[in-house]
Structures are given as C-alpha cells and as structure tokens.
Design a protein around this motif. Sequence first.
Motif, PDB file in Angstrom:
ATOM      1  N   ALA A 178       0.700  -1.114   0.087  1.00 25.22           N
ATOM      2  CA  ALA A 178      -0.002  -0.062   0.055  1.00 25.22           C
ATOM      3  C   ALA A 178       0.998   1.086   0.096  1.00 25.22           C
ATOM      4  N   HIS A 179       2.082   1.320   0.460  1.00 24.80           N
ATOM      5  CA  HIS A 179       3.027   2.524   0.498  1.00 24.80           C
ATOM      6  C   HIS A 179       4.348   1.922   0.284  1.00 24.80           C
ATOM      7  N   PRO A 180       4.430   1.850  -1.215  1.00 23.40           N
ATOM      8  CA  PRO A 180       5.816   1.212  -1.776  1.00 23.40           C
ATOM      9  C   PRO A 180       6.781   2.177  -1.598  1.00 23.40           C
ATOM     10  N   ASP A 181       6.815   3.562  -1.469  1.00 23.11           N
ATOM     11  CA  ASP A 181       7.622   4.615  -1.335  1.00 23.11           C
ATOM     12  C   ASP A 181       7.944   4.883   0.321  1.00 23.11           C
ATOM     13  N   ALA A 182       7.262   4.064   1.087  1.00 19.06           N
ATOM     14  CA  ALA A 182       7.544   4.562   2.419  1.00 19.06           C
ATOM     15  C   ALA A 182       9.001   3.919   2.919  1.00 19.06           C
ATOM     16  N   ARG A 183       9.564   4.796   3.767  1.00 23.37           N
ATOM     17  CA  ARG A 183      10.886   4.425   4.202  1.00 23.37           C
ATOM     18  C   ARG A 183      10.731   3.780   5.837  1.00 23.37           C
ATOM     19  N   TRP A 184      10.800   2.372   6.028  1.00 22.76           N
ATOM     20  CA  TRP A 184      10.662   2.006   7.112  1.00 22.76           C
ATOM     21  C   TRP A 184      11.523   0.534   7.222  1.00 22.76           C
ATOM     22  N   LYS A 185      11.562   0.330   8.315  1.00 20.40           N
ATOM     23  CA  LYS A 185      12.333  -1.191   8.943  1.00 20.40           C
ATOM     24  C   LYS A 185      11.465  -1.643  10.169  1.00 20.40           C
ATOM     25  N   MET A 186      11.575  -2.884  10.232  1.00 15.62           N
ATOM     26  CA  MET A 186      10.977  -3.738  11.385  1.00 15.62           C
ATOM     27  C   MET A 186      11.978  -4.320  12.021  1.00 15.62           C
ATOM     28  N   VAL A 187      12.215  -4.214  13.502  1.00 16.66           N
ATOM     29  CA  VAL A 187      13.203  -4.954  14.115  1.00 16.66           C
ATOM     30  C   VAL A 187      12.576  -5.554  15.184  1.00 16.66           C
ATOM     31  N   LEU A 188      12.862  -7.124  15.073  1.00 16.85           N
ATOM     32  CA  LEU A 188      12.541  -8.036  15.997  1.00 16.85           C
ATOM     33  C   LEU A 188      13.542  -8.519  17.013  1.00 16.85           C
ATOM     34  N   VAL A 189      13.437  -8.079  18.266  1.00 21.41           N
ATOM     35  CA  VAL A 189      14.481  -8.164  19.352  1.00 21.41           C
ATOM     36  C   VAL A 189      14.276  -9.425  20.182  1.00 21.41           C
TER      37      VAL A 189
END
Length: 405
Positions: free
Chosen positions: A253-264
């Motif tokens: 839905a947001h192909p230009d979004a800048r993000w990361k997901m961190v699983l600790v």
Amino acid sequence: MPQGRLKILLLDNGKEWGGGTNSLLELLKRIDRDRFEITCCFYHNYRRDNEETIGDVLNAMGIPTRFIVQRRQPFWAKLSKEILRGLLLFNADWRKRAVQAIDQRWRVAPNARRIADLLRAGKYQLLYMNNQPNSNVAGYLAAESLPVAMVQHCRIEPLLDPPIVARVNRGVRCVIAVSDGVRQTLVQGGVRPALCQTVFNGIDIHQPLPDGARLRESLGADARTFLFGSIGSLIARKAHDHTLQVLGAFQQAHPDARWKMVLVGWGSEQTNLARQAAQLGLGDRVIFTGFQRNAMEYLAAFDTLILASRSEGLPRVVLEAMLLGTPVIGSAVTGTAELVRHQDTGLLFPYGDVAQLAHHLATLYSDADQRRLLARRANERLRRQLTIENYVAGVEAILVGGYSS
C-alpha cells in the motif's frame, strides 16, 4: 511476622529468560533483606544472550541458589504415553489424565521429594512459587504435608483444571496476580476469590534512560526512516507472523515508505519468521537481532512498539515503552489491555484482527502528533500507578500476610 527474618524458598521452573524473569529479579534486588531471607530454587540454570546464567545473576546479588537438575524422560514413560494416546485416541480428557499420571510418576513426584528435602533441611517457613499453579504441582505436593505456608505468584494467564484448582484452594495462603485480568481468570477457573490479589508489575521510573539515536544509526535508520519494533521471544504465542503479514500489506500500500521492522529476541519460530519475511518481499526490511541485553535501548530507538500476542500476563516491555515514550500498538488481551487504554495510552486491536492492526500501524506511521500524545499520556499513567516501589511493597505485604494468616 516471625522472630528474625522470614525464611523463604522461591521456586521457579522456567526454562528461558523472559519478562517474568526480569520482573522477578527487580523484586529480588529491592526486597528488604532485613525482613526476608530468600533462597532461590530453579529447575534450569538458563542463560540470557548465551552468556550470563540466572545463577550468575543471583550469586552477584548475594542470593543463595539451588538447582534441581531435571532428568530426561525415561523410555518407559515415553512408550507408555504413545500407547495410551493410541488407545485413548477418541477421549481427549482421559488421554490428558493418563499422560499426567505418567508425568506425575517419573517427573513431578521426584521433584516434589527433592523440594520437600530442601524445605526441611533449610527450615523454611514459606514456599513462594513463581509462574503459575499448573507448573508448580511439585511445589504443592512438597509443602502440603509440611508446616510451610505457600504463596503463588501468577505472572501469566494460568491454565487451570479441577485437580490443580483444588490444590490451590486447599493449600495456598494467597495467589498474586500480575493483572486484574489474570485474577479474573483465576477466579473464573474456580480459585476462591479471597485468595487472589492483584499486584501490578512496576518499573523504576528514576533509572537513567537510554538514547536510541546511535542504535538507530547502527540499524541503518536515518531520521526519515520509521522503525517498527517488537521485543520478546520468537514463539507462536507472540504472533509475530501476524505483524509480518500486516507489514507485507503495508509495503504494497505504501511502496515509497521508508521503514524497517526490528524483532528483538530469539526462539523456535525464528526460521519460520525469516522465511515468511522473505516470501513477503521484506527480506531487506526486517531485522532479527537475537536476544539483546540492551532491550530498552532498542525501545528508545523505535518509533512504535507492536505487541500482537495471543496472551500475556502484564508485559514488562509495555511498561518500558511507557517509560521511554514509545507508543504501543497491542492486542487487546489480558495484561496488555490493562496497560494500554485504547486511544488514550496506546492503540488496541482484537487478537488476530490483522485488518485492525494494519489500520493502527498506518495511523501511527503517518501521525506524529498522535504518537506524541499517546506516549505522553502513557508516561503520566506509569508515573502515577506503576512504579517499582508499589510492586515491591505489594509483594512484601503479601509474603508477610501469607505466613501470618
């Protein structure tokens, strides 16, 4: 209160280092040593970060520790279970009882005898059991024939059946519930209401707080990169797969979004989760860190914490997020829903409702003002009600009352 210090044997049969372990250690750091003489008994000398053991930590705190080494399941027990499972295939209740009877003989009864020996040798006055009643059957068996009071600290939603409820009602002086939801589960399961008291976990609001800026940089996140994060064991109960599913849809839905997901964290589901992330095209977006000692530094780096669990007791990670000003999206389950008040101190969604989770995720991604408002209100509530001082005082009062009643 007895003359001198109250002698307590603390029993914990946990296998891994989690939020409940940290909450227990916070209690033991602060408990009044002039009033309480505590020895810890563990079934497993488990580690965190594959280095420091629970025994190491308690030794550094000056708390004596005993370990009841667990033997491997004997062949006769394993074979008997398989035969009975086949014979009782169509009666789940009988099958469960048969397996429990076998476990009682080879595992529970020997543990109970060794715990009873410890209680007698140490002349302990109170057995303080950590985790939940269902996992402490050996403790109940050990103490019920001795002049030893029992207190149970229930840190997660308990699994209850009539035999264990009968033991609780017959034997304990008090069951400490970490949340009102856990207390309600106990009472609905048949535990006498008069035995159940809620003592919320707390957190040290005066501790130095980390700055997550350097960690963000190490994760490749600049000021314009949004960091979603989760902290906890990578196990099925935590439902990290739901979070990844939602992030896959978010990416589309947001192909230009800048993000990361961190699983600790680490756990049995890590391989499956890494495979899921790759299949969703998120291989370069999702970071698996393994277990980390500096979990609060990660929380400080996150823009939003996601906790999608199927069940919780009173999740310490949410308390830490409230302290650090990191807004929380959580499943509306016991414990989490008592800390996170929807649209006031965070956002909630029904467990498994990935559409609602997706909506909340997109909302906090796009609305910095809402993130700040939720974080401020959560921090205010924490400082009013959920301090470490309240937690320790509440447990101390119950330990004294449990012995005296």
